[in-house]
Design a protein around this motif. Structure first.
Motif, PDB file in Angstrom:
ATOM      1  N   THR A   8       0.851  -1.190   0.000  1.00 18.14           N
ATOM      2  CA  THR A   8       0.000   0.000   0.000  1.00 18.14           C
ATOM      3  C   THR A   8       0.885   1.238   0.000  1.00 18.14           C
ATOM      4  O   THR A   8       2.054   1.188   0.379  1.00 18.14           O
ATOM      5  CB  THR A   8      -0.941   0.025   1.229  1.00 18.14           C
ATOM      6  OG1 THR A   8      -0.176  -0.159   2.415  1.00 18.14           O
ATOM      7  CG2 THR A   8      -1.995  -1.067   1.146  1.00 18.14           C
ATOM      8  N   SER A  11      -0.071   7.082   1.649  1.00 13.00           N
ATOM      9  CA  SER A  11      -1.410   7.636   1.909  1.00 13.00           C
ATOM     10  C   SER A  11      -2.354   6.574   2.436  1.00 13.00           C
ATOM     11  O   SER A  11      -3.129   6.831   3.368  1.00 13.00           O
ATOM     12  CB  SER A  11      -1.996   8.239   0.633  1.00 13.00           C
ATOM     13  OG  SER A  11      -1.219   9.318   0.199  1.00 13.00           O
ATOM     14  N   GLN A  12      -2.320   5.397   1.850  1.00 11.10           N
ATOM     15  CA  GLN A  12      -3.171   4.313   2.319  1.00 11.10           C
ATOM     16  C   GLN A  12      -2.801   3.895   3.740  1.00 11.10           C
ATOM     17  O   GLN A  12      -3.680   3.657   4.575  1.00 11.10           O
ATOM     18  CB  GLN A  12      -3.065   3.105   1.381  1.00 11.10           C
ATOM     19  CG  GLN A  12      -3.782   3.292   0.063  1.00 11.10           C
ATOM     20  CD  GLN A  12      -3.501   2.156  -0.885  1.00 11.10           C
ATOM     21  OE1 GLN A  12      -2.353   1.979  -1.321  1.00 11.10           O
ATOM     22  NE2 GLN A  12      -4.524   1.397  -1.213  1.00 11.10           N
ATOM     23  N   ARG A  16      -5.176   4.019   6.884  1.00 15.32           N
ATOM     24  CA  ARG A  16      -5.443   2.812   7.687  1.00 15.32           C
ATOM     25  C   ARG A  16      -5.195   3.074   9.163  1.00 15.32           C
ATOM     26  O   ARG A  16      -6.001   2.709  10.018  1.00 15.32           O
ATOM     27  CB  ARG A  16      -4.562   1.649   7.196  1.00 15.32           C
ATOM     28  CG  ARG A  16      -4.722   0.375   8.032  1.00 15.32           C
ATOM     29  CD  ARG A  16      -3.874  -0.775   7.492  1.00 15.32           C
ATOM     30  NE  ARG A  16      -2.483  -0.459   7.298  1.00 15.32           N
ATOM     31  CZ  ARG A  16      -1.552  -0.504   8.259  1.00 15.32           C
ATOM     32  NH1 ARG A  16      -1.868  -0.840   9.500  1.00 15.32           N
ATOM     33  NH2 ARG A  16      -0.286  -0.214   7.987  1.00 15.32           N
ATOM     34  N   TRP A 125     -13.275   3.325   2.703  1.00 19.01           N
ATOM     35  CA  TRP A 125     -12.072   3.674   3.460  1.00 19.01           C
ATOM     36  C   TRP A 125     -11.398   2.405   3.985  1.00 19.01           C
ATOM     37  O   TRP A 125     -10.172   2.242   3.874  1.00 19.01           O
ATOM     38  CB  TRP A 125     -12.462   4.619   4.592  1.00 19.01           C
ATOM     39  CG  TRP A 125     -11.350   5.233   5.392  1.00 19.01           C
ATOM     40  CD1 TRP A 125     -10.016   4.992   5.319  1.00 19.01           C
ATOM     41  CD2 TRP A 125     -11.516   6.216   6.413  1.00 19.01           C
ATOM     42  NE1 TRP A 125      -9.336   5.759   6.240  1.00 19.01           N
ATOM     43  CE2 TRP A 125     -10.234   6.524   6.926  1.00 19.01           C
ATOM     44  CE3 TRP A 125     -12.618   6.868   6.954  1.00 19.01           C
ATOM     45  CZ2 TRP A 125     -10.038   7.437   7.941  1.00 19.01           C
ATOM     46  CZ3 TRP A 125     -12.416   7.781   7.965  1.00 19.01           C
ATOM     47  CH2 TRP A 125     -11.137   8.070   8.452  1.00 19.01           C
ATOM     48  N   TRP A 128     -10.028   0.430   0.820  1.00 15.91           N
ATOM     49  CA  TRP A 128      -8.942   1.115   0.107  1.00 15.91           C
ATOM     50  C   TRP A 128      -7.683   1.213   0.952  1.00 15.91           C
ATOM     51  O   TRP A 128      -6.573   0.926   0.490  1.00 15.91           O
ATOM     52  CB  TRP A 128      -9.399   2.511  -0.338  1.00 15.91           C
ATOM     53  CG  TRP A 128      -8.285   3.296  -0.952  1.00 15.91           C
ATOM     54  CD1 TRP A 128      -7.791   3.174  -2.224  1.00 15.91           C
ATOM     55  CD2 TRP A 128      -7.482   4.305  -0.316  1.00 15.91           C
ATOM     56  NE1 TRP A 128      -6.742   4.046  -2.422  1.00 15.91           N
ATOM     57  CE2 TRP A 128      -6.532   4.748  -1.253  1.00 15.91           C
ATOM     58  CE3 TRP A 128      -7.489   4.869   0.956  1.00 15.91           C
ATOM     59  CZ2 TRP A 128      -5.599   5.735  -0.957  1.00 15.91           C
ATOM     60  CZ3 TRP A 128      -6.571   5.845   1.255  1.00 15.91           C
ATOM     61  CH2 TRP A 128      -5.627   6.272   0.306  1.00 15.91           C
ATOM     62  N   SER A 129      -7.829   1.625   2.211  1.00  9.60           N
ATOM     63  CA  SER A 129      -6.650   1.885   3.040  1.00  9.60           C
ATOM     64  C   SER A 129      -5.849   0.625   3.357  1.00  9.60           C
ATOM     65  O   SER A 129      -4.673   0.710   3.688  1.00  9.60           O
ATOM     66  CB  SER A 129      -7.060   2.579   4.351  1.00  9.60           C
ATOM     67  OG  SER A 129      -7.776   1.692   5.192  1.00  9.60           O
ATOM     68  N   GLY A 131      -5.636  -1.988   1.131  1.00 12.88           N
ATOM     69  CA  GLY A 131      -5.284  -2.664  -0.111  1.00 12.88           C
ATOM     70  C   GLY A 131      -6.283  -3.742  -0.505  1.00 12.88           C
ATOM     71  O   GLY A 131      -6.124  -4.401  -1.528  1.00 12.88           O
TER      72      GLY A 131
END
Length: 141
Positions: A8, A11-12, A16, A125, A128-129, A131
């Protein structure tokens, strides 16, 4: 099987960790100073006491928040489970809107309705965060 070590971005990772802290905070508030306020989100049709549901959901939130922070090797699985948790608690938010229950500053139908649209943001969120979004939807198998 999903890989536990999905790469990731920075930003991710920051997203997270932020979500992990938010979940820890929410879970602690379920068990302490906002316990009564969370009763407003437990639908009357749930076959358990509202207090038990609030306590159990608080414990789950603490566990998921801690996993988001401390178990990066399992972040994909944690993201999926957290997203499913957000889906599972959606009926409580919907019940609060449909029954016009004031809590957490949600004291108008417009505010309660707006909150419903935030739930998909939380699901995204979480996915995405961690992966998980990439693993579930974009990676070719």
């Amino acid at each position: 099987m999903l890989p536990p070590n999905t790469q990731t971005t920075t930003s991710q990772t920051l997203a997270r960790l932020a979500l992990g802290l938010i979940m820890l905070s929410a879970g602690i508030s379920h068990l302490t100073f906002l316990r009564e306020a969370f009763h407003a989100q437990v639908p009357d049709w749930v076959p358990f006491s509202k207090d038990l549901v609030v306590i159990l959901s608080g414990v789950v939130e603490i566990a998921l928040g801690a996993a988001m922070l401390a178990l990066p090797r399992l972040k994909v699985w944690t993201g999926i489970i957290l997203a499913l948790f957000f889906v599972a608690i959606f009926p409580g938010n919907l019940s609060q809107y449909l029954n016009g229950i004031d809590s957490f500053g949600l004291d108008t139908d417009q505010k309660r309705l707006a909150r419903l649209f935030f739930q998909p943001v939380l699901v995204f969120w979480a996915l995405w965060s961690t992966g998980a979004w990439k693993e579930l939807w974009t990676k070719k198998r």
